[in-house]
Design a protein around this motif. Structure first.
Motif, PDB file in Angstrom:
ATOM      1  N   GLU A 224       2.533  26.358  40.123  1.00  0.00           N
ATOM      2  CA  GLU A 224       2.334  26.009  41.539  1.00  0.00           C
ATOM      3  C   GLU A 224       1.113  26.698  42.122  1.00  0.00           C
ATOM      4  OE1 GLU A 224       6.044  27.119  43.240  1.00  0.00           O
ATOM      5  OE2 GLU A 224       7.018  25.186  42.802  1.00  0.00           O
ATOM      6  N   ALA A 225       0.727  27.841  41.509  1.00  0.00           N
ATOM      7  CA  ALA A 225      -0.467  28.563  41.972  1.00  0.00           C
ATOM      8  C   ALA A 225      -1.739  28.049  41.304  1.00  0.00           C
ATOM      9  CB  ALA A 225      -0.307  30.053  41.693  1.00  0.00           C
ATOM     10  N   GLY A 226      -1.612  26.990  40.502  1.00  0.00           N
ATOM     11  CA  GLY A 226      -2.790  26.404  39.866  1.00  0.00           C
ATOM     12  C   GLY A 226      -3.149  27.007  38.528  1.00  0.00           C
ATOM     13  N   ILE A 227      -2.250  27.819  37.943  1.00  0.00           N
ATOM     14  CA  ILE A 227      -2.499  28.438  36.645  1.00  0.00           C
ATOM     15  C   ILE A 227      -1.968  27.517  35.555  1.00  0.00           C
ATOM     16  CG2 ILE A 227      -2.072  30.450  35.188  1.00  0.00           C
ATOM     17  CD1 ILE A 227      -1.554  32.060  37.726  1.00  0.00           C
ATOM     18  N   GLU A 228      -2.794  27.251  34.557  1.00  0.00           N
ATOM     19  CA  GLU A 228      -2.347  26.440  33.420  1.00  0.00           C
ATOM     20  C   GLU A 228      -1.311  27.240  32.631  1.00  0.00           C
ATOM     21  OE1 GLU A 228      -4.182  24.276  29.427  1.00  0.00           O
ATOM     22  OE2 GLU A 228      -5.518  24.970  31.023  1.00  0.00           O
ATOM     23  N   THR A 229      -0.077  26.757  32.620  1.00  0.00           N
ATOM     24  CA  THR A 229       1.039  27.532  32.083  1.00  0.00           C
ATOM     25  C   THR A 229       1.812  26.723  31.058  1.00  0.00           C
ATOM     26  OG1 THR A 229       1.248  28.596  34.243  1.00  0.00           O
ATOM     27  CG2 THR A 229       3.059  28.897  32.695  1.00  0.00           C
ATOM     28  N   THR A 230       2.173  27.380  29.949  1.00  0.00           N
ATOM     29  CA  THR A 230       2.961  26.744  28.897  1.00  0.00           C
ATOM     30  C   THR A 230       4.093  27.676  28.491  1.00  0.00           C
ATOM     31  OG1 THR A 230       0.980  25.635  28.052  1.00  0.00           O
ATOM     32  CG2 THR A 230       2.900  25.715  26.590  1.00  0.00           C
ATOM     33  N   VAL A 231       5.304  27.123  28.381  1.00  0.00           N
ATOM     34  CA  VAL A 231       6.448  27.893  27.899  1.00  0.00           C
ATOM     35  C   VAL A 231       6.572  27.652  26.405  1.00  0.00           C
ATOM     36  CG1 VAL A 231       8.945  28.228  28.032  1.00  0.00           C
ATOM     37  CG2 VAL A 231       7.635  27.730  30.108  1.00  0.00           C
ATOM     38  N   ILE A 232       6.650  28.741  25.627  1.00  0.00           N
ATOM     39  CA  ILE A 232       6.781  28.642  24.180  1.00  0.00           C
ATOM     40  C   ILE A 232       8.044  29.355  23.721  1.00  0.00           C
ATOM     41  CG2 ILE A 232       4.275  28.527  23.867  1.00  0.00           C
ATOM     42  CD1 ILE A 232       4.364  31.441  22.909  1.00  0.00           C
ATOM     43  N   THR A 233       8.563  28.962  22.581  1.00  0.00           N
ATOM     44  CA  THR A 233       9.745  29.621  22.036  1.00  0.00           C
ATOM     45  C   THR A 233       9.337  30.927  21.353  1.00  0.00           C
ATOM     46  OG1 THR A 233       9.559  28.478  19.909  1.00  0.00           O
ATOM     47  CG2 THR A 233      10.838  27.389  21.641  1.00  0.00           C
ATOM     48  N   ASP A 234      10.299  31.785  21.123  1.00  0.00           N
ATOM     49  CA  ASP A 234      10.028  33.063  20.465  1.00  0.00           C
ATOM     50  C   ASP A 234       9.469  32.858  19.055  1.00  0.00           C
ATOM     51  OD1 ASP A 234      11.921  35.343  22.160  1.00  0.00           O
ATOM     52  OD2 ASP A 234      12.324  33.230  22.445  1.00  0.00           O
ATOM     53  N   ALA A 235       9.906  31.782  18.392  1.00  0.00           N
ATOM     54  CA  ALA A 235       9.491  31.538  17.011  1.00  0.00           C
ATOM     55  C   ALA A 235       8.014  31.150  16.901  1.00  0.00           C
ATOM     56  CB  ALA A 235      10.355  30.442  16.396  1.00  0.00           C
ATOM     57  N   MET A 236       7.401  30.728  17.999  1.00  0.00           N
ATOM     58  CA  MET A 236       6.006  30.287  17.958  1.00  0.00           C
ATOM     59  C   MET A 236       5.010  31.423  18.142  1.00  0.00           C
ATOM     60  SD  MET A 236       6.162  26.792  20.229  1.00  0.00           S
ATOM     61  CE  MET A 236       4.373  26.595  20.113  1.00  0.00           C
TER      62      MET A 236
END
Length: 372
Positions: A230-242
């Motif tokens: 929402e603040a304009g930051i490119e964000t990705t959620v990754i799993t612990d295994a990655m």
């Protein structure tokens, strides 16, 4: 009679407030190191304001007894004990400053003689609730200084420090994060890291990889990522295994902490130790963001005693009865990260090497207060 009755009433109210606070700590109604530290500071402000003593050692004993009680209510919430020790150090410092400033030229400054004359007395001339440091200079004159306002002012300054810590740390983000850099963080429950990234995003463009931290912080991870997006930051959620496969693209690993120990090691979200090891293999810098209220004078002689264990049902559901009976399941809420896995500690007083943490411990705590 009226004054005595009013004092008894205030004492009962204070005891009831302490009982309620202890119950809240035990039931986890107050969660998070920051909330616990702030609530503890406000409680101590109230306790010192209502306390009556005739010698500074009596006040120290009262605070220590209270501290031991609070610490036993939630032994693994180190922030509570840290605040108690900060206030004890403040009380001792105010008393020593009074001794030094009031003794005068040519006064006898032997610790034994000083301790004999460092008396706190209540004098009708100063009112029934007035605690004064009674001293004698080289001419034998009696000098009185009311310590309570100075102690209260010191605690209030500590509260103000707590409220501004995140902003102080966030202001250093521009110097730490470069343009178009990729940041990885495995601590989505850290308000300090969140403000650090949001503040930096006002002047830098960067990408954040948020580790899911399964199974304890999955919901918080997505809330954390949503606020960044929402603040304009490119964000990705990754799993612990990655984590290992993607670490080569990461510029920095930024961690929040639950506690920082005297040897420079820290307690962080479960999985943080593995991520730091991956970063060390790839020569990726590991930076922690932490307020000094999380700095503990304790050493990790018994690591297991410091790590809280959570609900094992999040790892293996009890519906799988046949499997549950055959395995031992452990769900630690925190990991211990050794100091050699961390490159830099950013605090509200600046950046330090983990190896320098012991010096900050000596600056903020007294050795006699390490054990409450």
């Amino acid at each position: 009679m009226l004054a005595a009755g009013a004092h008894i009433s205030k004492e009962k109210d204070l005891n009831a407030h302490i009982e309620a606070f202890v119950a809240q700590i035990k039931r986890r109604q107050i969660q998070g190191s920051y909330n616990v530290a702030l609530a503890t500071s406000q409680l101590l402000l109230r306790v010192v304001s209502a306390a009556r003593w005739t010698h500074i050692d009596q006040l120290v004993t009262q605070i220590k007894v209270l501290g031991k009680r609070l610490q036993s209510a939630q032994p693994r919430e180190l922030a509570c004990g840290n605040i108690i020790r900060r206030v004890l150090a403040l009380i001792r410092e105010e008393s020593e400053d009074t001794n030094d400033s009031e003794s005068g030229d040519g006064a006898i400054n032997s610790p034994l003689i000083t301790s004999m004359f460092s008396l706190l007395s209540t004098n009708d001339e100063y009112g029934p609730n007035r605690q004064s440091q009674s001293l004698s200079d080289s001419t034998g004159r009696s000098i009185k200084k009311d310590l309570k306002p100075y102690i209260i002012e010191g605690i209030q300054e500590l509260i103000d420090e707590l409220k501004s810590i995140d902003e102080s740390i966030a202001s250093m983000g521009v110097e730490m994060i470069h343009e178009n850099e990729t940041i990885l963080t495995p601590t989505p429950n850290s308000r300090t890291v969140l403000k650090f990234l949001l503040r930096t995003a006002q002047k830098r463009k960067f990408t954040v990889l948020v580790v899911e931290v399964f199974p304890n912080d999955v919901e918080k991870t997505h809330e954390f990522a949503l606020k960044l997006a929402e603040a304009g930051i490119e964000t990705t959620v990754i799993t612990d295994a990655m984590v290992y496969s993607i670490m080569g693209r990461v510029g920095k690993v930024i961690l929040g902490t639950h506690a920082v120990l005297a040897n420079g090691g820290l307690l962080a979200s479960a999985g943080a130790a593995m991520i730091c090891q991956c970063a060390n293999v790839h020569r990726t810098p590991v930076v922690i963001c932490t307020g000094l209220y999380k700095l503990s004078p304790m050493y990790p002689f018994d690591i297991e005693s410091l790590i809280e264990v959570g609900d094992t049902g999040k790892v293996l559901e009890f519906e799988d009865g046949s499997l549950v009976d055959k395995v031992n399941v452990v769900n630690p809420l925190y990991d211990y990260v050794p100091p050699e896995s961390v490159d830099l500690c950013i605090t509200n007083m600046g950046g330090y090497s983990p190896n320098f943490m012991y010096r900050l411990v000596l600056d903020h705590y007294r050795q006699e207060d390490t054990t409450l």
